[in-house]
Design an enzyme around this catalytic site. Structure first.
Site, mmCIF file in Angstrom:
data_model
loop_
_atom_site.group_PDB
_atom_site.id
_atom_site.type_symbol
_atom_site.label_atom_id
_atom_site.label_comp_id
_atom_site.label_asym_id
_atom_site.label_seq_id
_atom_site.Cartn_x
_atom_site.Cartn_y
_atom_site.Cartn_z
ATOM 1 N N GLU A 1 0.822 -1.207 0.000
ATOM 2 C CA GLU A 1 0.000 0.000 0.000
ATOM 3 C C GLU A 1 0.858 1.260 0.000
ATOM 4 O O GLU A 1 0.513 2.262 -0.640
ATOM 5 C CB GLU A 1 -0.948 -0.007 1.199
ATOM 6 C CG GLU A 1 -1.922 -1.173 1.226
ATOM 7 C CD GLU A 1 -2.719 -1.316 -0.064
ATOM 8 O OE1 GLU A 1 -2.959 -0.291 -0.733
ATOM 9 O OE2 GLU A 1 -3.093 -2.450 -0.411
ATOM 10 N N HIS B 1 1.849 2.016 -3.506
ATOM 11 C CA HIS B 1 0.815 2.755 -4.239
ATOM 12 C C HIS B 1 0.927 4.252 -3.962
ATOM 13 O O HIS B 1 0.793 5.082 -4.863
ATOM 14 C CB HIS B 1 -0.577 2.273 -3.825
ATOM 15 C CG HIS B 1 -1.043 1.056 -4.548
ATOM 16 N ND1 HIS B 1 -1.035 0.945 -5.922
ATOM 17 C CD2 HIS B 1 -1.553 -0.125 -4.087
ATOM 18 C CE1 HIS B 1 -1.521 -0.229 -6.284
ATOM 19 N NE2 HIS B 1 -1.838 -0.900 -5.186
ATOM 20 N N GLU C 1 -1.083 -2.533 -10.068
ATOM 21 C CA GLU C 1 -0.931 -3.569 -9.040
ATOM 22 C C GLU C 1 0.411 -4.285 -9.168
ATOM 23 O O GLU C 1 1.079 -4.550 -8.164
ATOM 24 C CB GLU C 1 -2.070 -4.587 -9.133
ATOM 25 C CG GLU C 1 -3.416 -4.068 -8.640
ATOM 26 C CD GLU C 1 -3.382 -3.600 -7.200
ATOM 27 O OE1 GLU C 1 -2.682 -4.204 -6.367
ATOM 28 O OE2 GLU C 1 -4.063 -2.599 -6.900
#
Length: 301
Positions: A131, A134, A198
């Site tokens: 995360e 990201h 992703e």
């Protein structure tokens, strides 16, 4: 290659939006489309993180939480050379996580109680690292913009019959076809962007935590949980499914329309191929206390 693909897909989304605006009302339709997109993007840019966290009833995790989750995120954020994001917990048994925010300085990481109950410390660290990747890659901002564009395209397509220009250019059959095909095309581009991001987040997340196999095993565990445990908040807001590390949807037949993630087995294979090429781990995640509580003990605090 991931960044190039994202740029191409973003250009495709923009071209689709501009083209629909022109077909609907010529130059005037183009201006209307631009103004709508600008207003929607401005609103979501500043409020998307708050809206998403509220949708999932996410609760902030204090710095001194007994789970040690805040300390783990802080350690990994330092390793990634990122500002400390806000940390949130979602009380749902499905193991999952997502990041949100318009920039690294205004970001949040949210994990579910099911994730902490299902995964061990190293696996949780790998999920958090994913995360943070990201956030580092500005994916949260990219996906906010693409989701807004997709919504604007769907809205314009729904108004197609009210624009005389579209009927003159396409005819009534063409206009009706555009009403159905334009949102589908926008959704496909949005899904393609999500899938490309992703793989990048997996790769960089593995580098942040220092061990690709932690993330590979975490993805396998989360996939098992996500396919058998409902996430009611995600089912109510399927357009947000792309934000999670694993697709949280499975309860309804329509969920296959929102397949925004690559196949988990392909992601795991790519991570396994990284073994031996990732720099040595520098984050002592296994030393950070992370308490796992029984689901029957009630919500996390």
């Amino acid at each position: 290659m991931g960044y190039t693909k994202t740029a191409i897909l973003m250009a495709a989304m923009t071209a689709l939006f501009v083209g629909i605006g022109y077909l609907l009302g010529g130059g005037g339709g183009l201006v209307i489309a631009f103004v709508i997109a600008l207003a929607m993007n401005a609103f979501t840019w500043w409020n998307s993180d708050k809206m998403v966290l509220r949708m999932h009833n996410a609760q902030p995790v204090p710095p001194n939480d007994r789970m040690g989750l805040h300390a783990m995120v802080a350690e990994l954020a330092r390793n990634a050379n990122l500002p400390m994001p806000a940390v949130y917990l979602i009380d749902t048994p499905q193991p999952n996580a997502f990041a949100t925010g318009r920039s690294p300085s205004h970001a949040a990481v949210a994990v579910t109680s099911g994730l902490l109950q299902t995964l061990d410390r190293d696996q949780v660290a790998a999920v958090v690292a994913h995360e943070l990747a990201h956030i580092k890659n500005h994916d949260t901002a990219i996906m906010t913009v693409t989701a807004t564009f997709a919504g604007a395209i769907s809205m314009l397509a729904n108004f197609a019959l009210f624009f005389g220009g579209s009927r003159e250019r396409l005819g009534i059959i063409g206009t009706i076809a555009m009403m159905f095909l334009a949102p589908v095309a926008a959704a496909l581009v949005q899904m393609a962007i999500s899938r490309s991001r992703e793989y990048e987040a997996d790769r960089i997340g593995a580098e942040i935590c220092g061990n690709p196999m932690w993330l590979a095993s975490a993805l396998e565990q989360i996939q098992k949980g996500a396919t058998r445990i409902d996430n009611p908040a995600a089912e109510r807001n399927p357009a947000m499914a792309h934000m999670f590390i694993i697709n949280p949807l499975h309860a309804h037949s329509r969920d296959k329309l929102f397949s925004t993630h690559p196949a988990t087995e392909n992601r795991v294979a790519a991570l396994r191929a990284m073994v031996g090429t990732t720099p040595a781990q520098t984050v002592p995640a296994s030393r950070i206390p992370l308490v796992r509580r029984n689901r029957k003990s009630g919500p996390w605090t």
